[in-house]
Design a protein around this motif. Structure first.
Motif, PDB file in Angstrom:
ATOM      1  N   ASN A   1       0.856  -1.192   0.000  1.00 32.40           N
ATOM      2  CA  ASN A   1       0.000   0.000   0.000  1.00 32.40           C
ATOM      3  C   ASN A   1       0.891   1.240   0.000  1.00 32.40           C
ATOM      4  OD1 ASN A   1      -1.698   2.156   0.561  1.00 32.40           O
ATOM      5  ND2 ASN A   1      -2.913   1.048   2.077  1.00 32.40           N
ATOM      6  N   PRO A   2       0.864   2.039  -1.060  1.00 32.02           N
ATOM      7  CA  PRO A   2       1.777   3.188  -1.137  1.00 32.02           C
ATOM      8  C   PRO A   2       1.609   4.173   0.009  1.00 32.02           C
ATOM      9  CG  PRO A   2       0.099   3.271  -2.870  1.00 32.02           C
ATOM     10  CD  PRO A   2       0.016   1.925  -2.258  1.00 32.02           C
ATOM     11  N   ASP A   3       0.419   4.259   0.582  1.00 29.44           N
ATOM     12  CA  ASP A   3       0.195   5.190   1.690  1.00 29.44           C
ATOM     13  C   ASP A   3       1.028   4.827   2.921  1.00 29.44           C
ATOM     14  OD1 ASP A   3      -1.623   6.481   0.110  1.00 29.44           O
ATOM     15  OD2 ASP A   3      -3.392   5.572   1.047  1.00 29.44           O
ATOM     16  N   LYS A   4       1.436   3.558   3.008  1.00 26.70           N
ATOM     17  CA  LYS A   4       2.150   3.084   4.197  1.00 26.70           C
ATOM     18  C   LYS A   4       3.661   3.068   4.053  1.00 26.70           C
ATOM     19  CE  LYS A   4      -1.550   0.184   6.042  1.00 26.70           C
ATOM     20  NZ  LYS A   4      -1.890  -1.107   6.654  1.00 26.70           N
ATOM     21  N   ILE A   5       4.167   3.349   2.865  1.00 27.11           N
ATOM     22  CA  ILE A   5       5.605   3.202   2.652  1.00 27.11           C
ATOM     23  C   ILE A   5       6.276   4.415   2.023  1.00 27.11           C
ATOM     24  CG2 ILE A   5       5.602   0.679   2.604  1.00 27.11           C
ATOM     25  CD1 ILE A   5       5.343   0.730  -0.372  1.00 27.11           C
ATOM     26  N   THR A   6       5.503   5.468   1.737  1.00 19.68           N
ATOM     27  CA  THR A   6       6.086   6.634   1.092  1.00 19.68           C
ATOM     28  C   THR A   6       7.099   7.367   1.993  1.00 19.68           C
ATOM     29  OG1 THR A   6       4.165   7.945   1.791  1.00 19.68           O
ATOM     30  CG2 THR A   6       4.132   7.036  -0.434  1.00 19.68           C
ATOM     31  N   HIS A   7       7.007   7.153   3.315  1.00 19.21           N
ATOM     32  CA  HIS A   7       7.915   7.830   4.234  1.00 19.21           C
ATOM     33  C   HIS A   7       9.284   7.148   4.306  1.00 19.21           C
ATOM     34  CE1 HIS A   7       5.943   4.626   6.522  1.00 19.21           C
ATOM     35  NE2 HIS A   7       7.027   4.586   7.258  1.00 19.21           N
ATOM     36  N   LEU A   8       9.410   5.986   3.668  1.00 19.99           N
ATOM     37  CA  LEU A   8      10.672   5.241   3.717  1.00 19.99           C
ATOM     38  C   LEU A   8      11.591   5.647   2.573  1.00 19.99           C
ATOM     39  CD1 LEU A   8       9.287   1.678   4.508  1.00 19.99           C
ATOM     40  CD2 LEU A   8      10.391   3.235   6.108  1.00 19.99           C
ATOM     41  N   ASP A   9      12.880   5.608   2.828  1.00 16.09           N
ATOM     42  CA  ASP A   9      13.876   5.888   1.794  1.00 16.09           C
ATOM     43  C   ASP A   9      14.321   4.582   1.154  1.00 16.09           C
ATOM     44  OD1 ASP A   9      13.865   8.633   2.305  1.00 16.09           O
ATOM     45  OD2 ASP A   9      15.346   8.395   3.917  1.00 16.09           O
ATOM     46  N   ALA A  10      14.520   4.610  -0.142  1.00 15.90           N
ATOM     47  CA  ALA A  10      15.023   3.428  -0.852  1.00 15.90           C
ATOM     48  C   ALA A  10      16.478   3.197  -0.482  1.00 15.90           C
ATOM     49  CB  ALA A  10      14.890   3.629  -2.355  1.00 15.90           C
ATOM     50  N   PRO A  11      16.881   1.935  -0.283  1.00 16.79           N
ATOM     51  CA  PRO A  11      18.295   1.633   0.015  1.00 16.79           C
ATOM     52  C   PRO A  11      19.184   2.126  -1.113  1.00 16.79           C
ATOM     53  CG  PRO A  11      16.902  -0.293   0.373  1.00 16.79           C
ATOM     54  CD  PRO A  11      16.061   0.716  -0.325  1.00 16.79           C
ATOM     55  N   THR A  12      20.353   2.610  -0.756  1.00 20.00           N
ATOM     56  CA  THR A  12      21.300   3.096  -1.768  1.00 20.00           C
ATOM     57  C   THR A  12      22.414   2.083  -1.989  1.00 20.00           C
ATOM     58  OG1 THR A  12      22.511   4.270  -0.020  1.00 20.00           O
ATOM     59  CG2 THR A  12      20.836   5.498  -1.244  1.00 20.00           C
TER      60      THR A  12
END
Length: 297
Positions: free
Chosen positions: A286-297
């Motif tokens: 669910n995009p509403d639940k994960i937009t606050h996370l940063d993608a691993p670099t």
């Protein structure tokens, strides 16, 4: 309002554990700030206890509302994952005892039971203060705590692998999933493995839990194919993004899988490992639940 800011991380930790939602926790803490801003600080003997009390009460009220809202949720509802990487300072208070599997169990408690459990077990508040928070007598509060603790002990999954082993199994899971290695995946999964997926009706995911190594393996390998990726990305309105990147990250104080596309997190996976095998897979899309996370670099 420096006094409030000194305790913001603590208050966020309280609210997140009670609610299992980052967005709701932040809203509750903001409301607590508004209430604190109208208080004469010189009249408050213990500002920290006062703020925890306000935040907890607001979180309980928000959880009661949220539970009724979740009854119409599309598919399974899972807590929102958080990053607990050492360099994320604002989550320092959240890094302890926020295991994803525990948060799932806490969802089965009543709002009062959950608040009492969190305040007692995670923050070690005395029963006298917890009783004041929930508006119950201390004996009744102790009874709530005992009932909640017994329930959690009965339902909480058993962990028998250390962090290093969890990391190694998670890395093997990523390699097998991305390469389409059916035998490698089946080797990692328990025969009665369960996959619970939360797309919230906004991302392509199973509406019911999948059980059994064959069913789970079939699903995991299908979403890693070009066609599966295209269908998933189309379901979240990002059909132009068709290349997924799988990374390992510290999620809810444990190794987790973070899947991203063009720097945007699109899926988070938490693995529950028992007897050296993956027993449960929690997949949050669910995009509403994960937009606050940063993608691993």
């Amino acid at each position: 309002m420096s006094t409030f800011e000194d305790h913001r991380s603590l208050l966020t930790g309280v609210a997140y554990r009670i609610l299992g939602s980052v967005a709701d926790a932040e809203d509750v803490v903001q409301e607590a700030w508004l209430r604190w801003s109208g208080v004469d600080e010189t009249t408050v003997a213990d500002p920290k206890a006062y703020m925890v009390r306000i935040t907890s009460r607001l979180a309980i009220d928000r959880l009661r509302w949220a539970k009724s809202r979740r009854e119409s949720y599309v598919g399974p509802w899972l807590p929102e994952p958080i990053s607990t990487a050492p360099d994320v300072a604002e989550h320092a208070e959240l890094a302890d005892s926020v295991e994803f599997a525990l948060l799932v169990v806490l969802e089965t408690l009543s709002p009062l039971e959950r608040a009492v459990f969190v305040l007692r077990e995670a923050f070690d508040l005395p029963f006298s203060e917890i009783a004041e928070v929930i508006g119950r007598a201390e004996p009744a509060t102790r009874q709530l705590a005992r009932r909640a603790r017994d329930h959690v002990q009965e339902k909480r999954p058993r962990f028998d692998v250390d962090r290093g082993e969890r990391r190694r199994i998670t890395e093997r899971f990523i390699r097998a999933s991305t390469s389409g290695d059916l035998d490698g995946l089946i080797e990692l999964l328990s025969t009665d493995v369960t996959l619970v997926s939360d797309g919230g009706g906004k991302a392509r995911s199973p509406l019911r839990a999948l059980t059994g190594a064959a069913n789970v393996t079939r699903f995991l390998t299908s979403i890693a194919t070009p066609d599966g990726i295209a269908k998933f990305m189309a379901s979240i309105g990002a059909s132009d993004l068709v290349t997924l990147s799988y990374g390992l990250a510290n999620v809810n104080d444990a190794p987790g899988v973070v899947i991203s596309a063009a720097g945007r997190v699109v899926t988070v996976i938490s693995l529950l490992i028992t007897d050296g095998k993956i027993d449960t897979i929690y997949l949050i899309a669910n995009p509403d639940k994960i937009t606050h996370l940063d993608a691993p670099t």
